[in-house]
Scaffold this motif. Structure first.
Motif, PDB file in Angstrom:
ATOM      1  N   VAL A   1      -2.582   0.007 -19.076  1.00 41.52           N
ATOM      2  CA  VAL A   1      -2.902   1.420 -19.305  1.00 41.52           C
ATOM      3  C   VAL A   1      -1.626   2.068 -19.821  1.00 41.52           C
ATOM      4  CG1 VAL A   1      -3.656   3.601 -18.301  1.00 41.52           C
ATOM      5  CG2 VAL A   1      -4.572   1.451 -17.408  1.00 41.52           C
ATOM      6  N   PHE A   2      -1.678   2.621 -21.021  1.00 41.45           N
ATOM      7  CA  PHE A   2      -0.465   3.195 -21.608  1.00 41.45           C
ATOM      8  C   PHE A   2      -0.293   4.652 -21.204  1.00 41.45           C
ATOM      9  CE2 PHE A   2      -1.636  -0.160 -24.733  1.00 41.45           C
ATOM     10  CZ  PHE A   2      -0.518  -0.959 -24.560  1.00 41.45           C
ATOM     11  N   ASP A   3       0.948   5.017 -20.853  1.00 48.74           N
ATOM     12  CA  ASP A   3       1.242   6.420 -20.584  1.00 48.74           C
ATOM     13  C   ASP A   3       1.581   7.122 -21.893  1.00 48.74           C
ATOM     14  OD1 ASP A   3       3.883   5.759 -21.252  1.00 48.74           O
ATOM     15  OD2 ASP A   3       4.611   5.836 -19.170  1.00 48.74           O
ATOM     16  N   GLU A   4       2.045   8.355 -21.797  1.00 49.45           N
ATOM     17  CA  GLU A   4       2.283   9.142 -23.011  1.00 49.45           C
ATOM     18  C   GLU A   4       3.384   8.569 -23.890  1.00 49.45           C
ATOM     19  OE1 GLU A   4       4.816  10.754 -19.676  1.00 49.45           O
ATOM     20  OE2 GLU A   4       2.733  10.113 -19.929  1.00 49.45           O
TER      21      GLU A   4
ATOM     22  N   SER B   1      -4.394   6.644 -31.436  1.00 48.56           N
ATOM     23  CA  SER B   1      -5.098   7.615 -30.600  1.00 48.56           C
ATOM     24  C   SER B   1      -5.851   6.924 -29.466  1.00 48.56           C
ATOM     25  CB  SER B   1      -6.074   8.424 -31.467  1.00 48.56           C
ATOM     26  OG  SER B   1      -6.797   9.337 -30.676  1.00 48.56           O
ATOM     27  N   TYR B   2      -6.497   5.816 -29.768  1.00 45.81           N
ATOM     28  CA  TYR B   2      -7.250   5.074 -28.750  1.00 45.81           C
ATOM     29  C   TYR B   2      -6.330   4.542 -27.661  1.00 45.81           C
ATOM     30  CZ  TYR B   2      -9.696   1.172 -26.556  1.00 45.81           C
ATOM     31  OH  TYR B   2     -10.221   0.299 -25.642  1.00 45.81           O
ATOM     32  N   LEU B   3      -5.198   3.961 -28.042  1.00 52.43           N
ATOM     33  CA  LEU B   3      -4.293   3.383 -27.062  1.00 52.43           C
ATOM     34  C   LEU B   3      -3.649   4.449 -26.178  1.00 52.43           C
ATOM     35  CD1 LEU B   3      -2.609   0.553 -29.171  1.00 52.43           C
ATOM     36  CD2 LEU B   3      -4.462   0.350 -27.499  1.00 52.43           C
ATOM     37  N   HIS B   4      -3.605   5.693 -26.657  1.00 55.01           N
ATOM     38  CA  HIS B   4      -3.075   6.798 -25.851  1.00 55.01           C
ATOM     39  C   HIS B   4      -4.163   7.509 -25.042  1.00 55.01           C
ATOM     40  CE1 HIS B   4       1.174   6.987 -26.654  1.00 55.01           C
ATOM     41  NE2 HIS B   4       1.013   6.993 -27.961  1.00 55.01           N
ATOM     42  N   SER B   5      -5.388   6.988 -25.053  1.00 51.20           N
ATOM     43  CA  SER B   5      -6.504   7.688 -24.419  1.00 51.20           C
ATOM     44  C   SER B   5      -6.626   7.436 -22.931  1.00 51.20           C
ATOM     45  CB  SER B   5      -7.817   7.283 -25.107  1.00 51.20           C
ATOM     46  OG  SER B   5      -8.139   5.922 -24.826  1.00 51.20           O
TER      47      SER B   5
ATOM     48  N   ASN C   1       4.115   5.678 -31.505  1.00 48.42           N
ATOM     49  CA  ASN C   1       3.402   4.539 -32.087  1.00 48.42           C
ATOM     50  C   ASN C   1       3.752   3.196 -31.465  1.00 48.42           C
ATOM     51  OD1 ASN C   1       6.070   4.672 -33.292  1.00 48.42           O
ATOM     52  ND2 ASN C   1       5.364   3.145 -34.770  1.00 48.42           N
ATOM     53  N   VAL C   2       4.613   3.181 -30.423  1.00 48.68           N
ATOM     54  CA  VAL C   2       5.021   1.931 -29.788  1.00 48.68           C
ATOM     55  C   VAL C   2       4.258   1.749 -28.480  1.00 48.68           C
ATOM     56  CG1 VAL C   2       6.940   0.593 -28.847  1.00 48.68           C
ATOM     57  CG2 VAL C   2       7.317   2.122 -30.775  1.00 48.68           C
ATOM     58  N   PHE C   3       3.741   0.540 -28.265  1.00 45.92           N
ATOM     59  CA  PHE C   3       2.962   0.256 -27.068  1.00 45.92           C
ATOM     60  C   PHE C   3       3.418  -1.077 -26.482  1.00 45.92           C
ATOM     61  CE2 PHE C   3       0.471   2.858 -29.929  1.00 45.92           C
ATOM     62  CZ  PHE C   3       0.031   3.890 -29.099  1.00 45.92           C
ATOM     63  N   ASP C   4       4.029  -1.022 -25.302  1.00 45.58           N
ATOM     64  CA  ASP C   4       4.523  -2.236 -24.650  1.00 45.58           C
ATOM     65  C   ASP C   4       3.522  -2.663 -23.581  1.00 45.58           C
ATOM     66  OD1 ASP C   4       6.004  -4.311 -23.660  1.00 45.58           O
ATOM     67  OD2 ASP C   4       7.387  -3.053 -22.523  1.00 45.58           O
ATOM     68  N   VAL C   5       2.956  -3.855 -23.732  1.00 40.95           N
ATOM     69  CA  VAL C   5       1.909  -4.333 -22.825  1.00 40.95           C
ATOM     70  C   VAL C   5       2.458  -4.853 -21.503  1.00 40.95           C
ATOM     71  CG1 VAL C   5       0.488  -4.961 -24.805  1.00 40.95           C
ATOM     72  CG2 VAL C   5       1.912  -6.704 -23.727  1.00 40.95           C
ATOM     73  N   SER C   6       3.759  -5.018 -21.399  1.00 37.97           N
ATOM     74  CA  SER C   6       4.361  -5.662 -20.236  1.00 37.97           C
ATOM     75  C   SER C   6       4.924  -4.654 -19.241  1.00 37.97           C
ATOM     76  CB  SER C   6       5.451  -6.634 -20.691  1.00 37.97           C
ATOM     77  OG  SER C   6       4.911  -7.616 -21.561  1.00 37.97           O
ATOM     78  N   LEU C   7       5.474  -5.165 -18.156  1.00 33.94           N
ATOM     79  CA  LEU C   7       6.072  -4.342 -17.121  1.00 33.94           C
ATOM     80  C   LEU C   7       7.269  -3.576 -17.681  1.00 33.94           C
ATOM     81  CD1 LEU C   7       6.401  -3.665 -14.026  1.00 33.94           C
ATOM     82  CD2 LEU C   7       7.878  -5.686 -13.909  1.00 33.94           C
ATOM     83  N   PRO C   8       7.366  -2.243 -17.458  1.00 33.62           N
ATOM     84  CA  PRO C   8       8.549  -1.496 -17.910  1.00 33.62           C
ATOM     85  C   PRO C   8       9.826  -2.126 -17.361  1.00 33.62           C
ATOM     86  CG  PRO C   8       6.836   0.031 -17.261  1.00 33.62           C
ATOM     87  CD  PRO C   8       6.362  -1.352 -16.853  1.00 33.62           C
ATOM     88  N   ILE C   9      10.773  -2.320 -18.208  1.00 36.88           N
ATOM     89  CA  ILE C   9      11.975  -3.069 -17.849  1.00 36.88           C
ATOM     90  C   ILE C   9      12.711  -2.486 -16.648  1.00 36.88           C
ATOM     91  CG2 ILE C   9      14.325  -3.570 -18.648  1.00 36.88           C
ATOM     92  CD1 ILE C   9      13.142  -4.264 -21.342  1.00 36.88           C
ATOM     93  N   GLU C  10      12.865  -1.174 -16.609  1.00 35.81           N
ATOM     94  CA  GLU C  10      13.685  -0.586 -15.552  1.00 35.81           C
ATOM     95  C   GLU C  10      13.091  -0.806 -14.153  1.00 35.81           C
ATOM     96  OE1 GLU C  10      11.412   2.988 -17.380  1.00 35.81           O
ATOM     97  OE2 GLU C  10      12.148   1.009 -17.999  1.00 35.81           O
ATOM     98  N   ASP C  11      11.800  -1.115 -14.075  1.00 35.78           N
ATOM     99  CA  ASP C  11      11.151  -1.296 -12.777  1.00 35.78           C
ATOM    100  C   ASP C  11      11.129  -2.746 -12.304  1.00 35.78           C
ATOM    101  OD1 ASP C  11      10.591   1.419 -12.768  1.00 35.78           O
ATOM    102  OD2 ASP C  11       8.601   1.151 -13.655  1.00 35.78           O
TER     103      ASP C  11
END
Length: 435
Positions: free
Chosen positions: A388-391, A372-376, A170-180
């Protein structure tokens, strides 16, 4: 809040009409979360009844405490987005109403605040807090109540690996993944002739889930390039711990410093200690702090800021029409110049854009449908670029840049990737301290 930055030549898109409709902001005093908006809604996490009542959105932000500068910038970003939505007629014909509680930068208080927002205020939707440290407990509460938690500053791996998210997704981060975040810097070092690469590097890191992952991944990759590690330690994220750690780094004489910092005070303390020790690394990049514009340059001095680098996915001159329109509106509303706009503002604004698209597409505020939509795999346009959100809920399409203070601390320029539009020549090595 950045000193003046040259704009890239792109036509800004006009935003909607100028009238600003009211947005209710509730900042609970200090660590209290007892305040709530004057108008609440009975809409549950899964209900989407036809209504003309406002769509209430709850968030907990660090308006006081260690993360207050970032929390207040996030508040402005959320407010600006809500204002724009309301000027354009709202979502699904309904006005947007924010309820923001102050968590005082406390993981305990942030959980209490979301409990209040969901169980007592019955907000329809939820925006995230600032920092990975506060997002992890927030996500657990949101999962318990069935809410999607869209956020812009909780991208540490620990957030997505938490039991709650692994179960609820249920968590969706719109920004750049921190580790990258530091990968553009590593790639640049790899592109240098071996004779120009740093021979040694130090990796001091604050004990924080945001600060450490990008530095640790960069250390792994730089070691593979033959850069010798002379210091790699995690220090408590407390002011009293900064100088001892900085002094230890200075004693190594490392040619490159990759600092796992969380804020301006951390970076300022290291810079001051380095200057006092007459130590000046030829490369100095920080996980956070130099991206805070005037808050950074006023703390360290503009001349000393020159050469300092920081990764990010956005800056005021980003060649994105939506971004430039937001920057122009921010300046019109709060004053200053485009380069005064904090990256936190763009992260928060992007959160609103993602949630708005989910509400419009699903036709309501049913959080199960939104998740569900954000995971589509859909691509959503934001001021930070495509989302674009990954799994796991990470943004797999986020832009990654490195920025550097130049021109005697008066310009905050995109320098990496060198091939990216808008990048200017990097200053290498970093100039000596101004004194």
């Amino acid at each position: 809040m950045r000193p003046k930055l040259p704009w890239l030549s792109k036509d800004a898109l006009a935003l909607s009409a100028a009238a600003v409709l009211s947005v209710s902001i509730v900042a609970a005093c200090s660590s209290s979360s007892s305040s709530s908006s004057s108008t609440s809604t009975s809409t549950s996490a899964s209900a989407s009844p036809a209504s003309t009542n406002p769509i209430t959105i709850g968030a907990s932000l660090s308006l006081t405490g260690d993360f207050s500068a970032d929390g207040q910038a996030f508040e402005r970003g959320y407010q600006l987005w809500a204002s724009d939505v309301n000027k354009a007629g709202g979502l699904l014909g309904r006005q947007v109403k924010l309820t923001i509680l102050n968590d005082n930068s406390s993981p305990t208080q942030v959980a209490t605040n979301y409990q209040t927002l969901f169980a007592s205020d019955h907000v329809a939707l939820a925006f995230g807090p600032f920092s990975s440290l506060l997002t992890t407990p927030s996500a657990s509460v949101a999962a318990h109540y069935g809410y999607a938690l869209v956020e812009g500053a909780g991208g540490a791996p620990t957030v997505f690996a938490s039991p709650a998210n692994m179960s609820a997704h249920n968590v969706f981060d719109v920004s750049l993944p921190i580790e990258d975040e530091m990968i553009p810097f590593v790639n640049w070092v790899a592109s240098l002739p071996p004779s120009q690469r740093p021979k040694t590097a130090a990796y001091p890191m604050a004990d924080d889930p945001f600060a450490d992952p990008p530095v640790q991944l960069a250390q792994q990759k730089l070691q593979a390039l033959g850069v010798k590690t002379v210091y790699s330690k995690i220090f408590p994220a407390e002011t009293a711990s900064y100088k001892p750690a900085a002094d230890q780094v200075a004693a190594t004489g490392a040619q490159a410093v990759l600092l796992g910092s969380t804020d301006v005070p951390t970076v300022a303390a290291f810079m001051q200690a380095f200057e006092q020790a007459h130590y000046n690394p030829m490369m100095f990049i920080c996980a956070a702090g130099p991206d805070q514009g005037a808050a950074f340059t006023s703390a360290v001095g503009k001349a000393n800021a020159t050469g300092m680098m920081v990764p990010n996915g956005w800056y005021p001159g980003y060649a994105n029409p939506e971004s430039q329109a937001m920057v122009n509106e921010y300046v019109a509303k709060y004053g200053g110049t485009p380069s005064d706009v904090n990256a936190d503002v763009a992260e928060a604004y992007s959160v609103g854009q993602v949630m708005a698209q989910a509400v419009k597409t699903t036709g309501g505020t049913d959080n199960t449908k939104i998740i569900s939509y954000l995971h589509s795999g859909v691509t959503i346009s934001t001021v930070q670029g495509p989302v674009v959100f990954d799994e796991l809920g990470k943004n797999s399409s986020a832009a990654a840049f490195t920025f550097q203070w130049q021109s005697n601390g008066t310009a905050f320029n995109q320098v990496l990737p060198t091939s990216a539009a808008g990048s200017v020549a990097i200053i290498n090595p970093k100039p000596n301290w101004s004194s």
